[in-house]
Write a protein that holds these residues in place. Structure first.
Motif, PDB file in Angstrom:
ATOM      1  N   SER A 198      64.734  28.403  29.489  1.00 21.06           N
ATOM      2  CA  SER A 198      64.866  27.081  30.091  1.00 21.06           C
ATOM      3  C   SER A 198      66.127  27.072  30.949  1.00 21.06           C
ATOM      4  CB  SER A 198      64.961  26.002  29.011  1.00 21.06           C
ATOM      5  OG  SER A 198      63.791  25.981  28.222  1.00 21.06           O
ATOM      6  N   PHE A 208      63.623  23.996  35.293  1.00 28.26           N
ATOM      7  CA  PHE A 208      62.406  24.796  35.371  1.00 28.26           C
ATOM      8  C   PHE A 208      62.378  25.740  34.179  1.00 28.26           C
ATOM      9  CE2 PHE A 208      65.401  27.518  37.625  1.00 28.26           C
ATOM     10  CZ  PHE A 208      65.070  28.792  37.201  1.00 28.26           C
ATOM     11  N   THR A 209      61.169  26.124  33.813  1.00 27.66           N
ATOM     12  CA  THR A 209      60.963  27.009  32.663  1.00 27.66           C
ATOM     13  C   THR A 209      60.254  28.264  33.125  1.00 27.66           C
ATOM     14  OG1 THR A 209      60.786  25.129  31.160  1.00 27.66           O
ATOM     15  CG2 THR A 209      59.920  27.237  30.379  1.00 27.66           C
ATOM     16  N   GLU A 210      60.749  29.407  32.679  1.00 35.61           N
ATOM     17  CA  GLU A 210      60.152  30.695  33.000  1.00 35.61           C
ATOM     18  C   GLU A 210      60.033  31.484  31.707  1.00 35.61           C
ATOM     19  OE1 GLU A 210      60.733  34.327  36.219  1.00 35.61           O
ATOM     20  OE2 GLU A 210      62.310  32.848  35.950  1.00 35.61           O
ATOM     21  N   GLY A 211      58.809  31.581  31.219  1.00 33.24           N
ATOM     22  CA  GLY A 211      58.626  32.205  29.914  1.00 33.24           C
ATOM     23  C   GLY A 211      59.294  31.358  28.842  1.00 33.24           C
ATOM     24  N   GLN A 220      71.455  28.075  31.311  1.00 28.16           N
ATOM     25  CA  GLN A 220      70.179  28.612  30.828  1.00 28.16           C
ATOM     26  C   GLN A 220      70.272  28.958  29.344  1.00 28.16           C
ATOM     27  OE1 GLN A 220      68.527  32.782  31.809  1.00 28.16           O
ATOM     28  NE2 GLN A 220      67.433  31.479  33.284  1.00 28.16           N
ATOM     29  N   SER A 264      68.521  34.299  43.026  1.00 28.60           N
ATOM     30  CA  SER A 264      67.164  34.843  42.975  1.00 28.60           C
ATOM     31  C   SER A 264      66.796  35.335  44.358  1.00 28.60           C
ATOM     32  CB  SER A 264      66.172  33.779  42.506  1.00 28.60           C
ATOM     33  OG  SER A 264      66.210  32.643  43.364  1.00 28.60           O
TER      34      SER A 264
END
Length: 406
Positions: free
Chosen positions: A274, A268-271, A295, A317
């Motif tokens: 990666s 998944f990518t957040e901002g 990451q 998280s």
């Protein structure tokens, strides 16, 4: 046909030779430029970061602090060593008579009230020999509502000369009836600094932009001399980052099938971050979820910072504050020994990483094959060492129904 293939091979060989020669030239140029920058730095001519103490302290953009400094240099008897140079220069600039024999009275945050009881504060008021100058100072802001109109009315009894002091000439029109000055104008009133000027006065002058801006420094001159080479080399970074990311992804594609059979996995990518995770459905209790993850931050790769290389660790998280989450704290404590066995000794629970370490190439930075292998083995070793202990923590917490006692 055979001739064409032979010619293609010859062209490929020639191209390879040209590239090798070019790289040799680049490395030679880089060594020369490194020697040049080392000499500039050694003699104190390569300067970066904050220029003055006010900037170092972070008060160069705080209005009250700058007004206090301005009031200081306005008072002729101050230890700044400027005498009446600044206050006299301001009065002359504004066309207000200045009596050098008269007392100079400077007040800050002088307050008066309207007939309806609205408090109105003047940033600075200067009185000399029966003449009054009122300054409304602005830093990163404009006037609020009818503030300037109230100031003009409340100090009308002294026929005050009104000064609107701003950072620059852009987007800060002075209200009607107000004279316009900038902080850079104040620096010009302080110049030339007399030999008696104190270090504090010089620091304030330089903070306001006095001196040093007319000519480029040696660091800028270095770039102007070599910008073509630097621009050519900087273009290589984009290619290098893509190669690093490809090496990491290749390592993850080759993960042990037995581990993949045990774990749920995914990207998944957040901002600009990666992330690849190995987890289990049972590693979630309430708002908290855990995973063994790798990451990286694309823009930070191959830069001199905290995200130069990928990192691997136990990632959690939660909708709650992790530093206050009892299960997150419990995981941190129970996993410490097991994480240390695989070299995951860093912990930043508030950022969602209980235990982690960087993953780098072995030997030289250019050995991307070793980065591929190291990313793969880091995740595999982490899974083997930590998946069991993570299972145990979640199982105990679920049975007890109280993460504090897990």
């Amino acid at each position: 046909m055979i001739g064409d293939e032979q010619r293609l091979q010859e062209l490929a060989g020639e191209w390879k030779s040209v590239r090798q020669s070019q790289i040799v030239q680049w490395e030679s140029s880089l060594r020369a430029l490194t020697r040049e920058t080392t000499d500039i730095k050694a003699t104190g001519r390569w300067r970066t970061g904050r220029r003055t103490l006010l900037e170092v302290l972070g008060v160069h953009h705080l209005e009250l602090r700058l007004v206090a400094c301005l009031a200081w240099v306005m008072r002729p008897e101050g230890h700044h060593g400027l005498g009446d140079q600044v206050v006299r220069g301001m009065f002359e600039t504004l066309g207000v008579p200045f009596d050098p024999a008269a007392r100079v009275d400077v007040t800050v945050e002088e307050t008066r009230y309207t007939a309806s009881g609205v408090r109105t504060r003047a940033d600075m008021v200067i009185r000399v020999g029966g003449f009054c100058v009122l300054i409304e100072a602005k830093v990163n802001a404009g006037q609020h509502g009818d503030q300037c109109a109230r100031l003009a009315k409340l100090w009308a009894d002294e026929a005050a000369t009104l000064v609107y002091l701003t950072e620059d000439d852009r987007g800060h029109d002075a209200p009607g009836g107000w004279a316009r000055l900038t902080w850079r104008d104040i620096a010009e009133l302080m110049a030339p600094l007399p030999a008696s000027a104190s270090a504090g006065a010089r620091d304030f002058w330089e903070t306001l932009g006095g001196g040093g801006f007319a000519m480029p420094d040696d660091r800028t001159r270095f770039y102007l001399r070599h910008w073509r080479q630097i621009d050519e080399w900087s273009a290589l970074r984009h290619e290098a980052v893509k190669e690093v990311e490809a090496a990491v992804e290749l390592g993850l594609e080759g993960l042990n099938p037995a581990i993949l059979a045990e774990a749920d996995q995914g990207w998944f990518t957040e901002g600009a971050f990666s992330t690849y995770e190995l987890t289990r459905p049972s590693w979630q209790l309430g708002a908290l979820q855990a995973a063994i993850a790798l990451q990286w931050h694309g823009p930070g790769l191959l830069t001199d910072g905290d995200t130069t290389w990928p990192y691997v660790g136990v990632r959690v998280s939660s909708a709650k504050s992790l530093s206050r989450d009892p299960l997150a704290r419990n995981l941190t404590e129970k996993l410490e020994k097991h994480a240390a066995d695989v070299g995951w000794t860093h912990s930043q629970i508030a950022r969602g990483w209980l235990w982690w370490r960087f993953v780098k190439p072995t030997g030289s930075d250019e050995d991307l094959a070793s980065l591929t292998e190291n990313c793969r083995s880091a995740l595999e070793d982490g899974w083997r060492a930590l998946s069991g202990p993570i299972d145990s923590v979640f199982e105990t917490a679920e049975k007890l129904g109280d993460p504090d006692t897990a």
